[in-house]
Structures are given as structure tokens and as C-alpha cells.
Motif scaffolding. Structure first.
Motif, short mmCIF file in Angstrom:
data_model
loop_
_atom_site.label_atom_id
_atom_site.label_comp_id
_atom_site.label_asym_id
_atom_site.label_seq_id
_atom_site.Cartn_x
_atom_site.Cartn_y
_atom_site.Cartn_z
N TYR A 173 -44.53 -8.22 14.15
CA TYR A 173 -43.56 -7.19 14.54
C TYR A 173 -42.13 -7.67 14.38
N ASP A 174 -41.22 -6.70 14.21
CA ASP A 174 -39.79 -6.97 14.20
C ASP A 174 -39.29 -6.86 15.63
N TYR A 175 -38.37 -7.75 16.01
CA TYR A 175 -37.80 -7.75 17.35
C TYR A 175 -36.29 -7.68 17.28
N VAL A 176 -35.69 -7.21 18.37
CA VAL A 176 -34.25 -7.13 18.51
C VAL A 176 -33.88 -7.82 19.82
N ALA A 177 -32.78 -8.59 19.81
CA ALA A 177 -32.35 -9.29 21.03
C ALA A 177 -30.85 -9.07 21.24
N SER A 178 -30.45 -9.15 22.52
CA SER A 178 -29.05 -8.99 22.89
C SER A 178 -28.79 -9.76 24.18
N VAL A 179 -27.52 -10.07 24.46
CA VAL A 179 -27.14 -10.87 25.63
C VAL A 179 -25.94 -10.23 26.31
N ARG A 180 -25.87 -10.38 27.64
CA ARG A 180 -24.67 -9.99 28.38
C ARG A 180 -24.40 -11.06 29.43
N CYS A 181 -23.21 -11.02 30.02
CA CYS A 181 -22.84 -12.06 30.99
C CYS A 181 -22.08 -11.47 32.18
N LYS A 182 -21.98 -12.31 33.22
CA LYS A 182 -21.26 -11.93 34.44
C LYS A 182 -20.73 -13.21 35.08
N TYR A 183 -19.50 -13.16 35.56
CA TYR A 183 -18.92 -14.32 36.25
C TYR A 183 -19.50 -14.46 37.64
N THR A 184 -19.70 -15.70 38.06
CA THR A 184 -20.30 -15.94 39.38
C THR A 184 -19.26 -16.13 40.47
N GLU A 185 -18.04 -16.53 40.12
CA GLU A 185 -17.04 -16.82 41.15
C GLU A 185 -16.04 -15.70 41.37
N TYR A 186 -16.21 -14.60 40.66
CA TYR A 186 -15.33 -13.45 40.83
C TYR A 186 -16.20 -12.24 41.16
N PRO A 187 -15.63 -11.27 41.90
CA PRO A 187 -16.36 -10.00 42.00
C PRO A 187 -16.38 -9.42 40.58
N ALA A 188 -17.54 -9.42 39.97
CA ALA A 188 -17.59 -9.09 38.55
C ALA A 188 -18.67 -8.09 38.23
N TYR A 189 -18.43 -7.38 37.14
CA TYR A 189 -19.42 -6.49 36.57
C TYR A 189 -20.10 -7.22 35.41
N TRP A 190 -21.24 -6.71 35.01
CA TRP A 190 -21.87 -7.23 33.81
C TRP A 190 -21.05 -6.80 32.60
N SER A 191 -20.97 -7.65 31.62
CA SER A 191 -20.31 -7.27 30.37
C SER A 191 -21.17 -6.25 29.64
#
Length: 138
Positions: free
Chosen positions: A76-94
């Protein structure tokens, strides 16, 4: 704070058959956000089945993640992606990063051979037993 999505997402197959997904942080020095503690989420899915998504949290400072071959279906073909969030700030996910596609090649393994050999052997043994039974009873 909403960080920028990780960039330069790349994937390569490693010797053990797994896939190593790597990326770069979006900020570079002299940015104040460069090098700040961040957590990542990796998601990957079969290209043909958008509902079967695997999401893995990476709770340590890393710029790569190994997708195990056992979590994938061969051929099968697969697709991947990544997101991030800061731990020391009140942060949203990118936002999710650009997607990267990869194909999990079908390679015959010893396990595949055993899965075929055992039933075939059982059928052959049964057939030989029945033939021998009828030969000796006559």
C-alpha cells in the motif's frame, strides 16, 4: 503561541524494514523560538483509506520518528505528516506539515512462507493418509 509547522519532511526506508520519518524545526537562530522545548505528533495513513489514521505523540525533543513495518500493510501507499506544540508556552498545535508519501513494498518473508507451507503440508498429509488407507484396505 501557534508555531509554524515543521518543514522539510522526508522519509527513508531503513535496513530493518522500518521507515524513518525526519523533519526540521521551522525556526532557526536568532529567532527566540528556535531551540525551545517542543512536542510533536506524527500521523500516517493508507492513501486509499483516509479513515484509518494512526497518530503518535512524541513527548521528547526529537526530529525523527521510526514508523515500524509491523504497523503497515504491505503493498500500500502511505502518507505521513507532522505537527508541533511548545511545552513552555500556552500554545496551540501548529498546522500539519506538508505531506510525504511512501510505499511499503511487498517482500515475501519467512512468516509468509510458513503461513502457506503449514496448511498445504496438512492437506498433503491428509491426502496421502487417505490414499494409503484405501490402498491397504483393498
Amino acid at each position: 503561541v501557534k508555531p509554524r509547522a515543521p518543514k522539510n519532511l522526508a522519509i527513508e526506508k531503513v535496513e530493518n524494514g522500518n521507515f524513518n520519518l525526519s523533519w526540521e524545526e521551522s525556526y532557526s537562530p536568532p529567532s527566540m523560538l528556535s531551540g525551545q522545548p517542543v512536542i510533536y505528533e506524527v500521523k500516517y495513513w493508507r492513501k486509499q483509506h483516509l479513515t484509518e489514521v494512526s497518530v503518535k505523540a512524541i513527548n521528547y525533543q526529537a526530529n525523527s520518528f521510526e514508523i515500524t513495518a509491523s504497523s503497515l500493510r504491505r503493498g500500500y501507499d502511505y502518507v505521513a505528516s507532522v505537527r508541533c506544540k511548545y511545552t513552555e508556552y500556552p500554545a496551540y498545535w501548529s498546522e500539519w506539515s506538508e505531506k510525504v508519501e511512501f510505499h511499503y513494498d511487498y517482500q515475501v518473508t519467512a512468516e509468509d512462507i510458513l503461513q502457506m507451507a503449514v496448511p498445504v503440508s496438512c492437506i498433503l498429509i491428509m491426502a496421502v493418509s487417505v490414499i494409503c488407507y484405501f490402498c491397504f484396505t483393498k
